[in-house]
Enzyme design. Structure first.
Site, PDB file in Angstrom:
ATOM      1  CG  ASP A  14      -2.080   0.933   1.109  1.00 57.05           C
ATOM      2  OD1 ASP A  14      -2.401   1.365  -0.032  1.00 57.05           O
ATOM      3  OD2 ASP A  14      -2.676   1.279   2.141  1.00 57.05           O
ATOM      4  CD  GLU A  28       3.079 -12.942  15.934  1.00 56.64           C
ATOM      5  OE1 GLU A  28       3.101 -11.768  16.342  1.00 56.64           O
ATOM      6  OE2 GLU A  28       2.601 -13.886  16.596  1.00 56.64           O
ATOM      7  CG  ASN A  37      -7.927  -2.051  -4.843  1.00 63.74           C
ATOM      8  OD1 ASN A  37      -7.028  -2.869  -4.631  1.00 63.74           O
ATOM      9  ND2 ASN A  37      -8.164  -1.066  -3.985  1.00 63.74           N
TER      10      ASN A  37
END
Ligand code: IPE
Ligand code: IPE
Ligand code: MG
Length: 244
Positions: free
Chosen positions: A16, A199, A64
């Site tokens: 991003d 994680e 998107n």
């Protein structure tokens, strides 16, 4: 290269920040996306050097499509260019390419380019590179439910393993580490099922600038995490008495 004690087997990245990277430089959003695609090879090479066996890159979400038409078509054009330009080099480095998502709404040309890259690299084993585009975690789960129903599998036979077999990620281990560039702290519909015990690591660095130092920082942070999967830390296990 930094010395890292625990290397994750599977790293997944939410790439991003291309738009904000471009804005800071007074460039168009598409120029940001171009810079982003140029960073992909460098990032793959670094993860290969660290011995990561599965790398998944989130390139285009089902949401998107709501962007302006020109940005969407530009993104898919860039994706086609990258796949065409890089697949031979990736093949020579032993990269196995997969696609996560659907081909719905993609141009026949892009579908062909993707299929060719997948076929060319299907026997490679150095790293599995999964490109998640036209990908949505909820769509993936609904698709799996539909395929399970269509296969006529009895409800009592459905368990977590069988369900996983019907996801796009069939055969891939769950991601150990999910990295998001660009500073946001959300999944944005990425690997919803698979991320159950991943994680997380977020960095403000925009994707086109995400480099080897950022990767080392992410791997170092990961190696210091204590994963418990709902259990106890080893040093907590035998403390106190357990009621009968
Ligand atoms: C990531 O960059 C690429 C895609 C989502 C396709 P963005 O285009 O989302 O960049 P920002 O978030 O606007 O900076
Ligand atoms: C997530 O980025 C999707 C990809 C990187 C492909 P977005 O820019 O689409 O996410 P939101 O809209 O900020 O949640
Ligand atoms: Mg964004």
């Amino acid at each position: 290269m930094a010395i890292i004690s625990h290397i994750p087997q599977h790293v997944a990245i939410i790439m991003d920040g291309n738009g904000r990277w471009a804005k800071e430089r007074s460039l168009s959003r598409l120029e940001g996306h171009r810079a982003g695609t140029e960073n992909i090879r460098r990032v793959i090479d670094t993860f290969v050097r660290y011995g990561v066996k599965y790398l998944t890159l989130y390139a285009f979400s089902t949401e998107n499509w709501s962007r302006p038409k020109s940005e969407v078509s530009g993104l898919f054009r860039l994706l086609g260019e990258v796949i065409k330009r890089e697949s031979q080099a990736l093949h020579e480095r032993g990269v196995h390419i997969r696609h996560l998502g659907t081909m719905n709404g993609l141009s026949p040309r892009l579908v062909h380019q993707v299929q060719q890259a997948i076929e060319l690299t299907s026997n490679n084993t150095s790293i599995t590179l999964s490109l998640a585009f036209n990908y949505g975690g909820r769509a993936e789960i609904i698709g799996a439910v539909r395929r399970i129903a269509a296969a006529g599998i009895a409800p009592e036979k459905i368990d977590e393993n069988i369900f996983s077999d019907y996801l796009y990620t069939n055969g891939l281990p769950d991601p150990d580490l999910i990295i998001r560039t660009g500073g946001e702290l959300r999944l944005s519909n990425f690997l919803l099922w698979q991320a159950a015990y991943s994680e997380y690591y977020a960095t403000p660095t925009y994707w086109p600038d995400f480099n080897e130092v950022d990767i080392e920082n992410a791997l170092m942070a990961y190696s210091q995490r204590q994963r418990r999967f709902g259990g106890l830390r080893p040093d907590q296990k035998f403390q106190g008495s357990v009621p009968d």
